[in-house]
Design an enzyme around this catalytic site. Structure first.
Site, PDB file in Angstrom:
ATOM      1  N   SER A  11     -20.281 -30.317  14.414  1.00 53.38           N
ATOM      2  CA  SER A  11     -19.034 -30.547  13.690  1.00 53.38           C
ATOM      3  C   SER A  11     -17.953 -31.097  14.621  1.00 53.38           C
ATOM      4  CB  SER A  11     -18.605 -29.243  13.006  1.00 53.38           C
ATOM      5  OG  SER A  11     -17.569 -29.450  12.105  1.00 53.38           O
ATOM      6  N   HIS A  58     -21.198 -34.058  10.132  1.00 53.25           N
ATOM      7  CA  HIS A  58     -21.069 -33.876   8.686  1.00 53.25           C
ATOM      8  C   HIS A  58     -19.627 -34.166   8.265  1.00 53.25           C
ATOM      9  CE1 HIS A  58     -18.816 -30.123   8.990  1.00 53.25           C
ATOM     10  NE2 HIS A  58     -19.685 -29.710   9.900  1.00 53.25           N
TER      11      HIS A  58
END
Length: 216
Positions: free
Chosen positions: A101, A124
């Protein structure tokens, strides 16, 4: 630098005799909201002043950043990444375990990046929770934040912005979610990380960059 200031810096890393300062970014990047008490965290309000002091400490010649993070607060993680990228001293990052992330910008922020074979990196879309006043306006705000992240990543590695966005929106690899998990080898192949290697390779490369900068 005064002894008390040196002690304050060494709370967040270790300074070796060769002038290399080793810092760790682990667990969850804690931001404006406190994480659970039993969670391992990297607190941005500690990291930012520590990095500022590292920049001003003449005895520190280079910074080795060891990373194993699940991600966390987007704004605060990006702030730390921007500070790492703006340091005048040589920096090398090493991904151990994972850098997921918002951990991706942190890994690529250094002058040179390494990853071990067993580590992974997850890309993501930005996630948000809480009350949404206006759906369209909230979406546009998230889209802007996401654009800041993808721009930073592409500016600090060999991966094009379009490819970062493509992996970010990939469908099929994660259950009930979108995004992509890259192994260490895949991260290097994609140009996200510079090289495969461990602590020896990362340290050798940092010493090499320090020597080059001193010769200049």
């Amino acid at each position: 630098m005064k002894d008390n200031e040196r002690q304050e810096i060494e709370k967040f890393g270790q300074l070796q005799e060769n002038g290399i300062f080793t810092m760790t970014i682990i667990g969850e990047i804690e931001g404006h909201q406190l994480s659970a008490q039993n969670a391992k965290t990297t607190k941005y309000e500690h990291m930012i002043p520590a990095l500022a002091k590292v920049e001003q400490d003449e005895s520190i010649k280079g910074i080795l950043i060891l990373i194993n993070t699940i991600g966390g607060d987007v704004e605060c993680g990006l702030a730390i990444a921007e500070l790492i990228a703006s340091l005048s001293k040589p920096t090398v990052s090493l991904v151990l375990g994972g850098s997921h992330s918002i951990g991706v910008p942190l890994a690529v922020a250094a002058d040179h990046s390494f990853i071990v074979k067993s580590a992974t990196m997850m890309i993501h879309p930005v996630r948000s929770s809480g009350t949404f006043i206006g759906v369209i306006q909230s979406y546009r705000n998230i889209e802007k934040i996401q654009d800041r992240i993808t721009t930073f990543i592409s500016d600090h590695c060999k991966m094009k912005k379009e490819r970062v966005e493509e992996l970010m929106l990939h469908i099929g690899q994660q259950v009930k979610d979108v995004g992509m998990i890259l192994s260490g080898e895949e991260a290097v192949k994609e140009g996200l990380i510079d090289e495969m290697g461990g602590i020896k390779e990362a340290t050798d490369r940092l010493i090499e960059i320090i020597n080059l900068s001193e010769n200049k």
